[in-house]
Design a protein around this motif. Structure first.
Motif, PDB file in Angstrom:
ATOM      1  N   THR A 218       0.910  -1.181  -0.099  1.00 56.01           N
ATOM      2  CA  THR A 218      -0.025   0.098  -0.030  1.00 56.01           C
ATOM      3  C   THR A 218       0.675   1.284   0.227  1.00 56.01           C
ATOM      4  O   THR A 218       1.935   1.381   0.837  1.00 56.01           O
ATOM      5  CB  THR A 218      -0.907   0.189   1.128  1.00 56.01           C
ATOM      6  OG1 THR A 218      -1.850  -1.123   1.250  1.00 56.01           O
ATOM      7  CG2 THR A 218      -1.867   1.249   1.209  1.00 56.01           C
ATOM      8  N   LEU A 219       0.520   2.195  -0.718  1.00 56.88           N
ATOM      9  CA  LEU A 219       1.243   3.568  -0.989  1.00 56.88           C
ATOM     10  C   LEU A 219       0.452   4.719  -0.467  1.00 56.88           C
ATOM     11  O   LEU A 219      -0.598   4.845  -0.794  1.00 56.88           O
ATOM     12  CB  LEU A 219       1.977   3.594  -2.414  1.00 56.88           C
ATOM     13  CG  LEU A 219       2.815   2.522  -2.944  1.00 56.88           C
ATOM     14  CD1 LEU A 219       2.953   2.772  -4.359  1.00 56.88           C
ATOM     15  CD2 LEU A 219       4.053   2.190  -2.076  1.00 56.88           C
ATOM     16  N   GLY A 220       1.100   5.699   0.120  1.00 52.30           N
ATOM     17  CA  GLY A 220       0.445   6.706   0.385  1.00 52.30           C
ATOM     18  C   GLY A 220      -0.332   6.991   1.968  1.00 52.30           C
ATOM     19  O   GLY A 220      -0.529   6.006   2.384  1.00 52.30           O
ATOM     20  N   ALA A 221      -0.001   8.040   2.568  1.00 54.55           N
ATOM     21  CA  ALA A 221      -0.170   8.246   4.112  1.00 54.55           C
ATOM     22  C   ALA A 221      -1.797   8.165   4.149  1.00 54.55           C
ATOM     23  O   ALA A 221      -2.127   7.472   5.406  1.00 54.55           O
ATOM     24  CB  ALA A 221       0.340   9.683   4.271  1.00 54.55           C
ATOM     25  N   THR A 222      -2.642   8.741   3.444  1.00 53.14           N
ATOM     26  CA  THR A 222      -4.060   8.437   3.640  1.00 53.14           C
ATOM     27  C   THR A 222      -4.560   6.897   3.592  1.00 53.14           C
ATOM     28  O   THR A 222      -5.446   6.544   4.522  1.00 53.14           O
ATOM     29  CB  THR A 222      -4.838   9.395   2.619  1.00 53.14           C
ATOM     30  OG1 THR A 222      -4.246  10.381   2.364  1.00 53.14           O
ATOM     31  CG2 THR A 222      -6.362   9.100   2.835  1.00 53.14           C
TER      32      THR A 222
END
Length: 292
Positions: A218-222
């Motif tokens: 999974t990529l990305g802070a949100t």
């Protein structure tokens, strides 16, 4: 190609190089199983090669291992869902508080493994150039032949990789700030505090979860914060740990069975990379009791 088996001299030379070749492949790939496969493939290519065309067997084998490893890295980038095998058995997990003398030895041995978490942030060419030159002193000219780049271009790739590695908080002994960031993440996940999670996550954070069915990236802070908030409520017991020398935490269910173990890479006060093991087989190999 001759199809003839290598001479006894070449076979002996290969066996003398096997451990070094395995070490090169492991540092590049971060997987013992993949490293073993790469070395075996290098042997098969030697079997098919006319020995008369090889001036320097050690250099030839290093080049072959480098090229095969580069192909594996590029394949991982193209198919991130199958990027890694189940490597949880290689984890060294120890309590973060007052380790016993034998655990200190384990931690010292694991410092090099902690670098693998940092290397995951590099591109295939950067990772190969950094490992071959900085760890195994392979000349830039030879690395360039593997990458299909000039010597000067290869130097620039290695330099860029070196800057990234140095910029990442990869302490030989986990720093206080690193531990505090990990602790803040844990508390925010347990409390379901989405905003607090975003404050400690790098916008481009990468989460790699090893599950019984394979690896999920999974990529990305949100997206990572959303998953962490949901997953955090499943744990009943927790313990701060060191995972391959990197600060992390381990969680257990109410009945004392392991739920997960997580390791975090921190840069400039934010989490840039998370590895989580939820595969029961991998967790069963970790000999660490749940806190009472």
């Amino acid at each position: 190609m001759t199809g003839r088996p290598p001479s006894d001299l070449a076979t002996e030379a290969f066996e003398a190089q096997r451990e070094r070749l395995r070490a090169v492949a492991y540092r590049v790939l971060g997987s013992h199983a993949d490293a073993e496969d790469v070395v075996q493939e290098a042997w098969m290519r030697l079997v098919r090669q006319d020995e008369a065309t090889i001036d320097n067997l050690s250099g030839w084998l290093t080049t072959v291992v480098g090229r095969i490893s580069l192909d594996v890295l590029r394949s991982r980038r193209a198919h991130p869902e199958t990027a890694y095998g189940q490597e949880s058995a290689e984890l060294v997990v120890t309590p973060a508080d007052e380790p016993a003398p034998d655990e200190q030895v384990a931690l010292a041995d694991s410092v090099g493994l902690a670098l693998l978490f940092v290397l995951d942030s590099l591109g295939p060419s950067e990772r190969l150039a950094f490992v071959l030159h900085d760890m195994f002193a392979v000349p830039f000219r030879d690395i360039g032949q593997i990458l299909g780049k000039s010597t000067e271009a290869t130097k620039m790739i290695a330099s860029r990789a070196r800057r990234k590695v140095r910029a990442t908080d990869r302490p030989t002994g986990p720093g206080r700030e690193h531990r505090e960031v990990v602790q803040a993440f844990r508390l925010a996940a347990l409390g379901g505090d989405f905003e607090a999670l975003l404050r400690v996550l790098d916008p481009n954070v990468k989460l790699t979860v090893h599950t019984p069915d394979g690896v999920v990236v999974t990529l990305g802070a949100t997206r990572v914060a959303t998953g962490a908030r949901t997953f955090g409520g499943q744990a009943a017991r927790h313990r701060s740990v060191l995972v391959n020398g990197v600060p992390g935490h381990m969680s257990w269910r109410a009945d004392g069975t392991p739920l997960s173990v997580a390791a975090f890479t921190v840069s400039e006060g934010r989490i840039v990379d998370i590895h989580i093991i939820v595969d029961p087989v991998g967790l069963a190999a970790i000999d660490l009791p749940a806190p009472t």
